[in-house]
Design an enzyme around this catalytic site. Structure first.
Site, PDB file in Angstrom:
ATOM      1  N   SER A 146       7.860   7.375  16.911  1.00 39.29           N
ATOM      2  CA  SER A 146       7.280   6.460  17.779  1.00 39.29           C
ATOM      3  C   SER A 146       7.475   4.999  17.155  1.00 39.29           C
ATOM      4  CB  SER A 146       5.599   6.585  17.938  1.00 39.29           C
ATOM      5  OG  SER A 146       4.765   5.615  17.948  1.00 39.29           O
ATOM      6  N   TYR A 159      -1.840   9.702  13.190  1.00 42.57           N
ATOM      7  CA  TYR A 159      -0.883   9.514  13.881  1.00 42.57           C
ATOM      8  C   TYR A 159       0.418   8.649  13.222  1.00 42.57           C
ATOM      9  CZ  TYR A 159       1.917   8.940  18.353  1.00 42.57           C
ATOM     10  OH  TYR A 159       3.066   8.686  19.083  1.00 42.57           O
TER      11      TYR A 159
HETATM   12  N1  NAD Z   1       3.182   7.782  25.497  1.00 38.08           N
HETATM   13  C1  NAD Z   1       3.367   6.884  24.398  1.00 38.08           C
HETATM   14  O1  NAD Z   1       2.849   5.926  24.305  1.00 38.08           O
HETATM   15  C2  NAD Z   1       4.351   7.220  23.191  1.00 38.08           C
HETATM   16  C3  NAD Z   1       4.708   6.215  22.238  1.00 38.08           C
HETATM   17  C4  NAD Z   1       5.576   6.637  21.213  1.00 38.08           C
HETATM   18  C5  NAD Z   1       5.798   7.995  20.938  1.00 38.08           C
HETATM   19  N2  NAD Z   1       5.459   8.972  21.873  1.00 38.08           N
HETATM   20  C6  NAD Z   1       5.704  10.453  21.480  1.00 38.08           C
HETATM   21  O2  NAD Z   1       6.388  10.863  22.638  1.00 38.08           O
HETATM   22  C7  NAD Z   1       5.990  12.225  22.479  1.00 38.08           C
HETATM   23  C8  NAD Z   1       5.643  12.810  23.958  1.00 38.08           C
HETATM   24  O3  NAD Z   1       4.462  12.320  24.361  1.00 38.08           O
HETATM   25  P1  NAD Z   1       3.853  11.981  25.673  1.00 38.08           P
HETATM   26  O4  NAD Z   1       3.467  10.500  25.649  1.00 38.08           O
HETATM   27  O5  NAD Z   1       4.922  12.086  26.636  1.00 38.08           O
HETATM   28  O6  NAD Z   1       2.714  12.672  25.869  1.00 38.08           O
HETATM   29  P2  NAD Z   1       2.252  13.881  26.931  1.00 38.08           P
HETATM   30  O7  NAD Z   1       0.873  14.230  26.483  1.00 38.08           O
HETATM   31  O8  NAD Z   1       2.247  13.270  28.208  1.00 38.08           O
HETATM   32  O9  NAD Z   1       3.178  15.131  26.557  1.00 38.08           O
HETATM   33  C9  NAD Z   1       3.091  15.719  25.565  1.00 38.08           C
HETATM   34  C10 NAD Z   1       3.438  17.304  25.964  1.00 38.08           C
HETATM   35  O10 NAD Z   1       3.604  17.892  24.612  1.00 38.08           O
HETATM   36  C11 NAD Z   1       2.919  19.270  24.781  1.00 38.08           C
HETATM   37  N3  NAD Z   1       2.264  19.683  23.485  1.00 38.08           N
HETATM   38  C12 NAD Z   1       1.174  19.197  22.895  1.00 38.08           C
HETATM   39  N4  NAD Z   1       1.012  19.869  21.892  1.00 38.08           N
HETATM   40  C13 NAD Z   1       2.077  20.912  21.607  1.00 38.08           C
HETATM   41  C14 NAD Z   1       2.189  21.954  20.854  1.00 38.08           C
HETATM   42  N5  NAD Z   1       1.543  22.483  19.793  1.00 38.08           N
HETATM   43  N6  NAD Z   1       3.271  22.832  21.058  1.00 38.08           N
HETATM   44  C15 NAD Z   1       4.157  22.693  22.276  1.00 38.08           C
HETATM   45  N7  NAD Z   1       3.893  21.657  23.227  1.00 38.08           N
HETATM   46  C16 NAD Z   1       2.777  20.608  22.843  1.00 38.08           C
HETATM   47  C17 NAD Z   1       1.956  19.109  25.867  1.00 38.08           C
HETATM   48  O11 NAD Z   1       1.116  20.037  26.604  1.00 38.08           O
HETATM   49  C18 NAD Z   1       2.432  17.957  26.981  1.00 38.08           C
HETATM   50  O12 NAD Z   1       3.112  18.764  27.976  1.00 38.08           O
HETATM   51  C19 NAD Z   1       5.098  12.544  21.240  1.00 38.08           C
HETATM   52  O13 NAD Z   1       5.761  12.849  20.334  1.00 38.08           O
HETATM   53  C20 NAD Z   1       4.653  11.165  21.076  1.00 38.08           C
HETATM   54  O14 NAD Z   1       3.741  11.095  19.855  1.00 38.08           O
HETATM   55  C21 NAD Z   1       4.556   8.611  23.082  1.00 38.08           C
END
Ligand code: NAD
Length: 280
Positions: A146, A159
């Site tokens: 991130s 986080y």
């Molecule tokens: N959305 C943002 O602003 C953002 C920014 C930077 C980084 N990220 C990173 O991107 C990645 C994806 O996040 P997103 O924003 O798509 O969120 P999201 O909540 O839409 O998707 C996350 C997915 O991970 C799955 N998940 C959660 N815990 C799990 C586990 N223990 N085992 C297997 N699957 C699991 C969830 O069921 C979900 O389908 C994450 O690592 C997040 O930290 C997101």
């Protein structure tokens, strides 16, 4: 099609939603075959159908990335399912958020965030990397960290700690693989705010954050967040080109480069943004 890795088998964790789902679809559109996994079996089934609908070979199996045992079982299953000696690309994407001041972040929240966001990446690499090295040829691991892994913001200490750790482990592992002469490269992805479900899970918000603040946070994500497809496309491009660090989405590049130039200026901007978003 891929200059860095052959088109082939790509595994995406957290594939049932947001960035993971978009990444799975983007790789399917690029001609890859997919292994999909997520803890949410019902939502995973839907993405599985979407990927199949695009003509890719696809297999899916639920697994919890925070469990070393489940990830090793997943790896054994993948070995039997796919007609290849190893994955071409592993995308360690699954992650969860936690919003709350440091003192309002209970030990259980620290443990869960560490287990999913940090140990999830460790477990993914430990389960699949040995086969990827043994199989030889150009392959790639993509770790989704991130912008918060490079420039921290207030009220997300757990986080930010895990995402800084993912950036560090990715860089160390990348150097180690180069020393060994292995052809597995590491890409670290640092997205800014992306409009997904991550900030919309009430259980991942401290109880001291009231409903009005929480609503402001979710509105902020919806208003400011880029589409997850932006990250997915950047990931496919990085795998093609062998790029090591991907800064993508709102604020990611300017804030990172500002932070390299002046920590104080970057922090001022982060605080200003947190106040104007109204969730701190
Ligand atoms: N959305 C943002 O602003 C953002 C920014 C930077 C980084 N990220 C990173 O991107 C990645 C994806 O996040 P997103 O924003 O798509 O969120 P999201 O909540 O839409 O998707 C996350 C997915 O991970 C799955 N998940 C959660 N815990 C799990 C586990 N223990 N085992 C297997 N699957 C699991 C969830 O069921 C979900 O389908 C994450 O690592 C997040 O930290 C997101």
């Amino acid at each position: 099609m891929f200059s860095s890795v052959r088109p082939g088998w790509v595994l995406v964790t957290g594939a049932a939603s947001g960035i993971g789902r978009a990444t799975a679809l983007a790789f399917a559109d690029a001609g890859a075959n997919l292994v999909l996994t997520d803890i949410n079996a019902a939502a995973l089934q839907e993405v599985f159908a979407e990927v199949q609908g695009r003509g890719s070979d696809c297999v899916a199996r639920p697994a919890d990335v925070s469990s070393d045992r489940e990830m090793r079982e997943l790896a054994a299953w993948v070995r039997a399912e796919i007609s290849a000696p190893a994955l071409d690309v592993l995308v360690n994407n699954a992650g969860i958020g936690y919003l709350g001041s440091f003192l309002d972040t209970p030990p259980e929240a620290w443990q869960r965030v560490l287990q999913v966001n940090l140990l999830g990446v460790v477990n993914g690499c430990r389960a699949f990397l040995p086969d990827m090295i043994r199989a030889g040829g150009k392959r790639r691991i993509v770790n989704v960290a991130s912008l918060a892994g490079l420039v921290a913001a207030p009220n997300i200490s757990a986080y930010a700690a895990t995402k800084h750790a993912v950036v560090g482990l990715s860089e160390s592992l990348s150097l180690e693989l180069r020393l060994k002469g292995a052809q597995v490269g590491i890409t670290t992805v640092c997205p800014g705010i992306i409009n997904t479900q991550i900030a919309k899970v009430r259980a991942n918000v401290a109880t001291t954050i009231d409903d009005a603040q929480y609503e402001r946070l979710t509105e902020y994500y919806t208003r400011q967040g880029a589409n997850p497809e932006v990250v997915a496309d950047a990931i496919v491009r990085a795998v093609r080109s062998g790029r090591e660090l991907v800064l993508v989405g709102p604020f990611a590049k300017p804030l990172y480069y500002l932070r390299c130039f002046s920590r104080r200026l970057a922090q001022r901007l982060v605080l200003q943004d947190a106040r104007s978003a109204g969730y701190v």
